[in-house]
Design an enzyme around this catalytic site. Structure first.
Site, PDB file in Angstrom:
ATOM      1  N   ILE A   1      22.004  82.854 -35.197  1.00  0.00           N
ATOM      2  CA  ILE A   1      22.035  84.229 -35.720  1.00  0.00           C
ATOM      3  C   ILE A   1      20.614  84.765 -35.753  1.00  0.00           C
ATOM      4  CG2 ILE A   1      22.720  85.663 -37.690  1.00  0.00           C
ATOM      5  CD1 ILE A   1      24.748  83.407 -38.396  1.00  0.00           C
TER       6      ILE A   1
ATOM      7  N   ARG B   1      33.426  86.430 -35.193  1.00  0.00           N
ATOM      8  CA  ARG B   1      33.748  85.567 -34.046  1.00  0.00           C
ATOM      9  C   ARG B   1      34.156  84.153 -34.468  1.00  0.00           C
ATOM     10  NH1 ARG B   1      28.434  87.738 -30.891  1.00  0.00           N
ATOM     11  NH2 ARG B   1      29.089  89.906 -30.929  1.00  0.00           N
TER      12      ARG B   1
ATOM     13  N   HIS C   1      12.523  82.653 -33.549  1.00  0.00           N
ATOM     14  CA  HIS C   1      13.084  81.322 -33.367  1.00  0.00           C
ATOM     15  C   HIS C   1      14.441  81.419 -32.660  1.00  0.00           C
ATOM     16  CE1 HIS C   1      12.586  77.176 -34.448  1.00  0.00           C
ATOM     17  NE2 HIS C   1      13.751  77.091 -35.047  1.00  0.00           N
TER      18      HIS C   1
HETATM   19  N1  INI Z   1      19.748  76.507 -35.498  1.00  0.00           N
HETATM   20  C1  INI Z   1      20.962  77.062 -35.349  1.00  0.00           C
HETATM   21  O1  INI Z   1      21.941  76.355 -35.031  1.00  0.00           O
HETATM   22  N2  INI Z   1      21.131  78.415 -35.561  1.00  0.00           N
HETATM   23  C2  INI Z   1      20.074  79.220 -35.890  1.00  0.00           C
HETATM   24  O2  INI Z   1      20.302  80.453 -36.082  1.00  0.00           O
HETATM   25  C3  INI Z   1      18.795  78.652 -36.023  1.00  0.00           C
HETATM   26  N3  INI Z   1      17.651  79.495 -36.367  1.00  0.00           N
HETATM   27  O3  INI Z   1      17.741  80.721 -36.199  1.00  0.00           O
HETATM   28  O4  INI Z   1      16.623  78.995 -36.786  1.00  0.00           O
HETATM   29  C4  INI Z   1      18.661  77.257 -35.838  1.00  0.00           C
HETATM   30  N4  INI Z   1      17.466  76.650 -35.963  1.00  0.00           N
HETATM   31  C5  INI Z   1      17.322  75.214 -36.101  1.00  0.00           C
HETATM   32  C6  INI Z   1      17.218  74.537 -34.750  1.00  0.00           C
HETATM   33  O5  INI Z   1      18.482  74.510 -34.097  1.00  0.00           O
HETATM   34  C7  INI Z   1      16.711  73.094 -34.880  1.00  0.00           C
HETATM   35  O6  INI Z   1      17.632  72.337 -35.637  1.00  0.00           O
HETATM   36  C8  INI Z   1      15.335  73.001 -35.532  1.00  0.00           C
HETATM   37  O7  INI Z   1      14.403  73.825 -34.870  1.00  0.00           O
HETATM   38  C9  INI Z   1      14.811  71.540 -35.508  1.00  0.00           C
HETATM   39  O8  INI Z   1      14.689  71.084 -34.162  1.00  0.00           O
END
Ligand code: INI
Length: 163
Positions: free
Chosen positions: A82, A127, A88
């Site tokens: 999201i 969704r 990120h």
């Molecule tokens: N991971 C998600 O599954 N959804 C997200 O929206 C998200 N955001 O936006 O930060 C997210 N970040 C964590 C990422 O997948 C990793 O677990 C983390 O960076 C460690 O490697």
């Protein structure tokens, strides 16, 4: 004219689901949807394995390890990325999409993309079982169709090797 299509029949196949814990209030709904699709179409509990990852970014690594297994016919990847206010989002969304696509092609194994990528939380909720269906359900149906299509065309072996 020959048209080849996979049936929606999960009986006799083995599936793995890789689901991220990040945004779990959404991904739990996707998991419910995926399990509903598998079971309604004949998959047995003993033929379904569920793996949890911290976030969506980690999904491709687990999918790749599972893709190597000859006893798994199809993999369903579930996550929710999201946007919120962080860049990120783009890194996570891009990497998970690329990783899943590359793994599916590398191992010629159906791996579906049940990752919601949305601008807002509201869109993600829509969704995951609200207004716009359930992307987990859809991702499971896509894998069921693909495993049948590959089997029908002899593109994957009838005799599964147990690992
Ligand atoms: N991971 C998600 O599954 N959804 C997200 O929206 C998200 N955001 O936006 O930060 C997210 N970040 C964590 C990422 O997948 C990793 O677990 C983390 O960076 C460690 O490697």
């Amino acid at each position: 004219m020959n048209i080849y299509e996979g049936k929606i029949d999960a009986k006799g196949f083995r599936f793995a689901i890789v689901v991220s814990r990040f945004n779990s209030f959404i991904t739990d709904k996707l998991l419910e949807g995926a399990l509903d699709a598998l079971k309604r179409n004949g998959a047995l509990d003993k033929d379904i394995e569920i793996y949890r990852t911290p976030g969506s970014f980690e999904i491709p690594l687990v999918a790749k390890i599972l893709a190597k297994r000859k006893d798994i016919d199809g993999i369903i990847c579930l996550g929710a990325v999201i946007k919120g206010a962080t860049p990120h989002f783009h890194y996570v969304a891009t990497e998970v999409a690329k990783g899943i696509a590359m793994t599916s092609l590398e191992y010629t194994k159906p791996i579906s993309f049940g990752i919601i990528t949305s601008e807002t939380l509201e869109q993600a909720i829509e969704r995951a079982g609200a207004k716009s269906g359930n992307k987990g359900y859809d991702a499971a149906i896509a894998v069921i169709e693909m495993v049948n299509l590959l089997r029908e065309k002899g593109l994957c072996s009838e005799e599964r090797q147990e690992s």
